[in-house]
Design an enzyme around this catalytic site. Structure first.
Site, PDB file in Angstrom:
ATOM      1  N   GLU A 314      17.677  -6.602  55.603  1.00 37.43           N
ATOM      2  CA  GLU A 314      17.277  -7.534  54.531  1.00 37.43           C
ATOM      3  C   GLU A 314      18.362  -7.684  53.473  1.00 37.43           C
ATOM      4  OE1 GLU A 314      12.646  -6.180  54.830  1.00 37.43           O
ATOM      5  OE2 GLU A 314      13.804  -5.201  53.272  1.00 37.43           O
ATOM      6  N   CYS A 410       4.992  -7.126  50.274  1.00 38.68           N
ATOM      7  CA  CYS A 410       5.528  -7.295  48.921  1.00 38.68           C
ATOM      8  C   CYS A 410       5.504  -8.738  48.452  1.00 38.68           C
ATOM      9  CB  CYS A 410       6.953  -6.758  48.857  1.00 38.68           C
ATOM     10  SG  CYS A 410       7.990  -7.262  50.240  1.00 38.68           S
TER      11      CYS A 410
HETATM   12 ZN   LIG Z   1       8.904  -9.290  49.751  1.00 42.22          ZN
END
Ligand SMILES: [Zn+2]
Ligand SMILES: [Zn+2]
Lengths: 645, 645
Positions: A314, A410
């Protein structure tokens, strides 16, 4: 209340823009209820969150183990934070008693010394603070603090704030008084501590934020050593590839000049650095923030405001590496970029940062959520071919349709807390200034110490290139109204009560000095037409391609309008772009864009490879706002369209 | 000796083609010595293999544990197999005593019951056959058998063959007599068992190969159940994403119609299926093989003969999904595709399969190895931008330069055994036919039961479109000489002793009936010019792009010749392609190709995004064979060049 420039209070702001009003109302009316059910594992066929259940177990009200992501406490915290913004805005009142109950439960889950983290207190009570790299304790604490500050500001109730303060005080005593080594594996608490410092005035919290920023990057590398120690108990398989860039520990933050590693961690840290630079008048840190901002936005950001080019870990990669299909562009990273931009504008009083904030908001943030609020993107690609988004392949992180929830969830609550606090990205203030940072239709009731009055923005920039700002003051005062003139508004002109105002644009703002009581009408007008945008030719992925942009909105092609294989469509840079009717049933009444394009055929028939017999046939293309893609029949999507020369 | 069509004996074949002679000699002169040092952990700064050391430990000559990849026994087996082909060809004689010693060591590592696998016998003696999914026992056994057959054929020595037979007999007794459930997690032994059956005549080995192919894909899924059982002890982290496609267990092999999952596993299995279809005259299996071949080569193969589009899990994805930069295209998968193609040609006596075999050989296989033999590609991309091939990102599997070795080192020895056996891809025979499958300059001494004589191929296809085949027979006989006329040879004409031969091309072969003793000269002539090739427009990655191909060789652009940012270069499909001098110090004297191109500039200056002011400036482009890329200054590389319209 905080000194210096700061966002205005949400309770005084109402969004009237049809597109944003839709999403802001959606948070209160649909998203909070939906997410509350998800957090309580009550939505059939949706992956179990375990979030509230974990608090019940930690509070001793149920037996069991912690389940779900180690950081899933934050889903509750961000849900409370989003609710707080809605409450401050007079919405979602029905959820206030529910939140109060949840807060009571959170309080019961807090240990006597102030410690609060359901994963560690249930599953690993003896391992507190020993797995900062993967355990996310300080990250969870950060979101707790943000929620507590927001809920206190919205309701005046301080139960959650006291919980947060007890935990923050414990962290201070562990890391400062006790001198424990380490710093957050996932940054977030640093910016939250600045918020807590501002609301409480307790300098310990600012000192703790600074401490974490100053310990980071020191040699020997704390997190690398810790990960060696915990190697036999990896929580996250991908941490096999962890390196010193991942969590921005390769150097001291103040000496970092490029955006490296995990994009969300980077954005939260850069935001905190801007906050600390601001609070401490730290010029070196400010310079670093400026360099980092330049690197992010001029080398490593997608046209949609997405960041983080690598699906694996990420993370940021290298300058100009912006692949469109396999990218990550996590919704949370864009939330973080908005936060960083807002803070850079506070630090510099330069409106240029809002060029990016608005780009992020109007594209990746809105695209992250379905028009009905119950489906979310985690990854935000600029080119999707559903057939190749296969599980258990290099493309498995790219979902061609929004998902009802995620194992690591998230993003959904991060998007909703951002949309719910939208007003704070529009209006800011200090002792003698009001800032309008985005021309989004809204009303603002001015209630500073010095100024009482009302502002009303009615923006029709896409429709006719105008925005009307009505400013009413109830008594004489002396203040500046700084209005950002967006760069996409060409040949802008400003009139005050019909008289041309030869105001210069300074740092992106036109500044009006207002003293007398009364009502005045500021008219901003110029030209906003849909345009083609090109990327720097060093962006390998976009060479010879064009994107469509209309004001702050990037447009894209969808299969439902243009047939399959969007990769075979070409446009000429000279094509006329024609505005069309909005798509029915999509919010905001944004126009479609139409242009003459070509569909390519290679002439090899059914062969895989053959002698080229290229041909092009005419095809009318329809583009829709990227913000709204994926709200109709699923299919391919494409931002960067190939060009004929 | 095997009945039916089969490759001719390597001892009778000499390669004279300058390019291939270079690589075939390289195996004997450079690669075998280099790899032997690597397998003995004797090359400084090269990752330790542990391969020979593991055999010493298993043989009881040293204390210690197994180290390195669980399947690294196969590196020794493939090294022996490559050596065997060299020995059969009269080369690398100095290594024969070394191999005999290694074989003696392997024999000492074999257990009393015939079991042979250093990983299990050293580290997990109680877990034999219990981790077929990850343990690779049967895969290792397969390579042992292949090496044993090759070494016996080359030297007449049967020590390794007896070792392999003892192990194969044990496997037969475990899985057939003993009825143990399961089949290989990584297919390979199936095709090896067919080889062992052919050389030994023992039908048990063919039955065992069939058994493994027939057990596979049955429900409940054996491997999935086993992986549940072993979940706490994963050997390979990526097996977290294991699914029933990965090892082709989603259905019975005979019912599979598309190439799914791990590409090397698929190719080895498809090869075995073609072998079994051949041996058993199994029409259903033959039809399946034909469908699978079609799917691989007409939907899922790169122009370079690379296969396997997903870096994650090294697997096939979906039709037309052929990304150029992030692809996998493992060298071993291309080795497997050559094997599959060879077997399909044997099964059907159709030369079309050699169109693909030659493509694979002349591009991905050769590109997999450096011109000096001591550096290797595992992944073979068609577009490389070294700056974004970063560790710990989605692109980390792509190495912009060949590596001296790998932790998982299947490819280097696989390439060398393939090159060393090249002659077997050129010549095949049966009782009354000789097949020339590729027009690669070479000599062949015919020694079938019926035919004695010599064949000499002198091919100058790229130079002047001709190949001369001199056939001498020492006595009268009646046989067919089938010569494949490659599809890239346009308007082919065939003469026999100067007289035009009006021979039809059947199944890709021109067939000459030869009866009298004597010498005859067959001249094949036609036109081979460098051409542009287009991909099917459904290949999203290649829309509007052109590749350069010259005969079987795909060409590419390299940064060293064309500057950086190859993605900004464009050609017109009408450009003239001009042949130029070969690059100095590269083997084979293949010409360079030159054409007028354009370099694109987007006109946004140093901005990341801006209003397009597209311009093109002329640039002369130089293309080199993909087979030879990466042998000079490292930099970008590109196969599919953008096109102006
Ligand atoms: Zn996220
Ligand atoms: Zn390999």
């Amino acid at each position: 209340m905080r000194n210096g420039i700061h966002p205005s209070a949400l309770q005084n702001i109402r969004i009237t823009d049809p597109l944003f009003k839709h999403y802001v109302s959606l948070v209160a009316d649909q998203i909070l209820p939906y997410q509350w059910m998800v957090l309580n594992d009550q939505v059939p066929d949706v992956i179990a969150s375990h979030c509230v259940e974990n608090f019940r177990v930690a509070a001793g009200k149920k037996n069991g183990k912690h389940q779900g992501a180690v950081f899933c406490d934050t889903d509750a915290y961000k849900w409370i934070e989003a609710l707080a913004y809605c409450l401050e805005n007079g919405k979602a009142k029905a959820f206030e008693p529910i939140a109060d109950e949840l807060i009571a439960l959170i309080g019961q889950a807090q240990q006597a010394d102030g410690y609060l983290n359901t994963y560690f207190s249930i599953n690993h009570p003896d391992e507190k603070w020993s797995n900062l790299a993967e355990g996310h304790e300080l990250y969870c604490a950060g979101h707790l603090i943000e929620a507590a500050v927001a809920y206190f500001q919205a309701t005046g109730k301080d139960q959650l704030l006291q919980i947060a303060i007890r935990f923050a005080d414990l962290i201070y005593s562990v890391f400062i008084v006790g001198g424990r080594a380490g710093y957050p594996g996932h940054q977030e608490i640093e910016l939250a501590l600045v918020k807590l410092y501002r609301i409480s005035g307790n300098p310990n919290y600012l000192a703790l934020a600074k401490h974490f920023l100053e310990e980071r990057g020191k040699k020997p590398n704390y997190l690398l050593k810790e990960l060696e120690r915990t190697a036999q108990n990896r929580l996250f398989p991908e941490f096999a590839d962890y390196d010193e860039f991942y969590a921005q520990t390769y150097d001291e933050p103040v000496r970092q000049k490029t955006a490296e590693g995990h994009a969300v961690r980077a954005m939260y840290m850069f935001s905190a650095m801007a906050d600390v630079a601001n609070e401490c008048n730290d010029e070196a840190l400010k310079d670093t923030c400026t360099s980092l901002w330049q690197n992010v936005t001029q080398r490593r950001m997608y046209i949609t405001g997405g960041i983080g080019s690598s699906g694996h870990l990420e993370r940021f990669t290298t300058d100009y590496d912006l692949p469109n299909d396999r990218t990550y562009c996590e919704s949370c990273a864009s939330v973080g970029l908005m936060m960083f931009g807002q803070r850079m504008a506070e630090l510099t009083r330069d409106a240029q940062y809002y060029e990016v904030v608005e780009r992020v908001l109007c594209n990746t943030i809105l695209a992250g959520i379905s028009k009905d609020g119950d489906r979310y993107f985690y990854v935000n690609p600029l080119e999707v071919w559903p057939a190749n988004c296969l599980p258990a392949t290099s493309m498995s992180h790219v979902k061609p349709v929004r998902q009802p929830w995620y194992e690591v969830a998230c993003c959904p609550t991060n998007i909703s807390r951002t949309l719910a606090s939208l007003g704070q990205y529009i209006y800011a203030e200090d002792d003698n200034s009001i800032y309008i940072n985005m021309l989004i239709s809204s009303t603002f009731c001015i209630k500073t110490a010095e100024i009482k009055g009302n502002i009303e923005i009615n923006a029709y920039l896409l429709q006719n290139g105008t925005a009307t700002i009505t400013v009413e003051t109830f008594e004489a005062s002396a203040f500046n109204l700084s209005i950002r003139i967006p760069k996409y508004l060409e040949q802008p002109e400003v009139t005050l009560d019909g008289n041309s105002l030869d105001a210069e644009i300074n740092n992106g703002y036109v500044v009006l000095n207002i003293s007398e009581a009364g009502k005045r009408i500021i008219q901003i007008s110029g030209s906003v037409e849909p345009v083609f945008i090109a990327a720097n030719e060093n962006v390998r992925a976009d060479v010879g391609r064009l994107a469509l942009q209309y004001g702050p909105y990037v447009y894209c092609l969808e299969q439902v309008d243009n047939g399959e294989n969007l990769a075979a469509l070409f446009v000429s840079a000279n094509s006329e772009i024609i505005k069309g009717l909005p798509i029915e049933n999509l919010p905001g009444e944004l126009p479609t864009l139409h242009l003459n394009g070509k569909r390519f055929s290679s002439g090899v028939g059914s062969q895989l490879y053959g002698k080229p017999a290229f041909s092009m046939c005419d095809q009318n293309l329809t583009a829709v706002p990227y913000a709204l893609w994926g709200n109709r029949t699923p299919g391919e999507m494409l931002v960067w369209i190939k060009t004929t020369f």
